[in-house]
Design a protein around this motif. Structure first.
Motif, PDB file in Angstrom:
ATOM      1  N   THR A   1       8.496   9.913  -1.097  1.00 27.23           N
ATOM      2  CA  THR A   1       8.712  11.210  -1.743  1.00 27.23           C
ATOM      3  C   THR A   1       7.676  11.401  -2.834  1.00 27.23           C
ATOM      4  O   THR A   1       6.824  10.534  -3.070  1.00 27.23           O
ATOM      5  N   SER A   2       7.725  12.535  -3.503  1.00 23.71           N
ATOM      6  CA  SER A   2       6.709  12.902  -4.480  1.00 23.71           C
ATOM      7  C   SER A   2       6.916  12.205  -5.819  1.00 23.71           C
ATOM      8  O   SER A   2       8.043  11.930  -6.236  1.00 23.71           O
ATOM      9  N   THR A   3       5.795  11.986  -6.514  1.00 23.21           N
ATOM     10  CA  THR A   3       5.866  11.456  -7.878  1.00 23.21           C
ATOM     11  C   THR A   3       6.312  12.516  -8.866  1.00 23.21           C
ATOM     12  O   THR A   3       6.711  12.197  -9.987  1.00 23.21           O
TER      13      THR A   3
ATOM     14  N   VAL B   1       4.582   8.933  -3.535  1.00 21.66           N
ATOM     15  CA  VAL B   1       3.276   9.368  -3.054  1.00 21.66           C
ATOM     16  C   VAL B   1       2.674  10.289  -4.111  1.00 21.66           C
ATOM     17  O   VAL B   1       3.344  11.213  -4.588  1.00 21.66           O
ATOM     18  N   ASP B   2       1.414  10.055  -4.452  1.00 23.06           N
ATOM     19  CA  ASP B   2       0.774  10.842  -5.497  1.00 23.06           C
ATOM     20  C   ASP B   2       0.608  12.298  -5.052  1.00 23.06           C
ATOM     21  O   ASP B   2       0.643  12.618  -3.868  1.00 23.06           O
ATOM     22  N   ILE B   3       0.416  13.160  -6.038  1.00 17.38           N
ATOM     23  CA  ILE B   3       0.359  14.597  -5.772  1.00 17.38           C
ATOM     24  C   ILE B   3      -1.075  15.090  -5.605  1.00 17.38           C
ATOM     25  O   ILE B   3      -2.033  14.435  -6.020  1.00 17.38           O
ATOM     26  N   ASP B   4      -1.186  16.262  -5.014  1.00 15.98           N
ATOM     27  CA  ASP B   4      -2.434  17.003  -4.944  1.00 15.98           C
ATOM     28  C   ASP B   4      -2.498  17.879  -6.194  1.00 15.98           C
ATOM     29  O   ASP B   4      -1.653  18.761  -6.375  1.00 15.98           O
TER      30      ASP B   4
ATOM     31  N   LEU C   1       3.205  16.779  -3.124  1.00 16.57           N
ATOM     32  CA  LEU C   1       2.691  15.474  -2.724  1.00 16.57           C
ATOM     33  C   LEU C   1       1.502  15.648  -1.785  1.00 16.57           C
ATOM     34  O   LEU C   1       1.430  16.598  -0.996  1.00 16.57           O
ATOM     35  N   ASP C   2       0.554  14.746  -1.894  1.00 16.18           N
ATOM     36  CA  ASP C   2      -0.646  14.760  -1.062  1.00 16.18           C
ATOM     37  C   ASP C   2      -0.285  14.165   0.293  1.00 16.18           C
ATOM     38  O   ASP C   2      -0.124  12.955   0.435  1.00 16.18           O
TER      39      ASP C   2
ATOM     40  N   ALA D   1       5.024  22.784   0.531  1.00 20.82           N
ATOM     41  CA  ALA D   1       4.083  21.782   1.038  1.00 20.82           C
ATOM     42  C   ALA D   1       3.843  22.090   2.514  1.00 20.82           C
ATOM     43  O   ALA D   1       4.781  22.398   3.250  1.00 20.82           O
ATOM     44  N   ASP D   2       2.592  22.024   2.947  1.00 22.38           N
ATOM     45  CA  ASP D   2       2.240  22.398   4.315  1.00 22.38           C
ATOM     46  C   ASP D   2       2.490  21.216   5.251  1.00 22.38           C
ATOM     47  O   ASP D   2       1.593  20.406   5.518  1.00 22.38           O
TER      48      ASP D   2
END
Length: 271
Positions: A75-77, A97-100, A106-107, A128-129
């Motif tokens: 999951t996202s940070t 998981v690190d982000i964009d 999340l990236d 998020a796509d």
């Protein structure tokens, strides 16, 4: 102090609640089913299962998916704690998981290939796509707590075009409110059945045995939403486009007022 968020309740919302209070059902009644049907229709998805809050929605989703001890969930940070805590509720391990930085989501290119599940957070309502996910984990759950009303090229967030389930929150700072409340959407009949059992103590009623007969078939929780909350949700859903337009107006005002200052502003939402 500028508040984080504030609900908008009108006379129509109040009248909807009064109808419940003057009726025969305060919980497990027809207003819950009506809210679920209206929500599913709005999102273009087969099933919507309403629950007590957004955290309960995430817990129900990971449980219904059969995730548990030994499973690893990415999951996202950047999110509320429930996006990761729901993994711990079922004995699974959350991995961040690190982000964009361009989207604050999340990236997806960083999601490890060996994950059992992914909880993809649509941060601040920006989807998020998921069509760009390099490899699909066994289970994909969208955490759309803030994203009711958001659109993607594949339709509304919540139609589960690229996921097994999608969860929502109806806390007062969200797109619509039921006071406290949440929901899970899915196109799977099997998952919908599991979700409904999970929110109601794992109970299955069996009228073919007797009108009063039920069995507790599995571990479940009291995650039911009341008819009072559901009636408010149905009334609020009728105004969601106005709510979203107002949010865009406020966001535009902030961007214009702050753009000359040395600040890192949130990303502008694409069409």
């Amino acid at each position: 102090m500028i508040p984080y968020g504030r609900q908008s309740v009108d006379e129509g919302d109040i009248e909807a609640i009064v109808r419940v209070l003057r009726g025969d059902w305060l919980t497990q009644g027809p207003f819950v089913e009506e809210f679920e049907e209206e929500l599913a229709s709005y999102l273009g998805v087969k099933h919507a299962v309403a629950v007590a809050n957004g955290t309960a929605a995430l817990h129900a989703a990971v449980a219904a998916a059969g995730l548990g001890t030994g499973d690893v969930i990415a999951t996202s940070t950047l999110s509320f704690s429930a996006s990761a805590a729901c993994a711990l509720y079922v004995g699974a391990k959350p991995v961040f998981v690190d982000i964009d930085p361009a989207t604050l989501n999340l990236d997806l290119s960083r999601v490890p290939e060996n994950m059992d599940a992914l909880i993809a957070v649509h941060y601040s309502g920006l989807p998020a796509d998921l069509s760009r996910l390099p490899s699909r984990p066994r289970v994909v759950i969208e955490d759309a707590a803030q994203a009711l009303g958001a659109m993607t090229p594949d339709g509304p967030v919540g139609n589960c075009a690229h996921s097994d389930m999608c969860t929502f929150s109806f806390h007062p700072v969200k797109s619509i409110t039921t006071g406290e409340g949440g929901a899970i959407t899915t196109n799977s009949d099997e998952l919908a059945d599991r979700l409904r059992r999970f929110r109601n103590h794992g109970i299955t009623r069996k009228p073919e045995v007797a009108p009063w007969y039920f069995e507790v078939e599995e571990l479940g929780y009291n995650y039911r939403i009341t008819d009072i909350h559901a009636a408010l949700g149905t009334s609020q859903l009728a105004r969601i486009e106005d709510f979203i337009a107002r949010r865009h107006e406020l966001a535009t005002n902030y961007h214009q007022a702050l753009r000359e200052l040395p600040l890192l502003l949130p990303p502008v939402a694409p069409p």
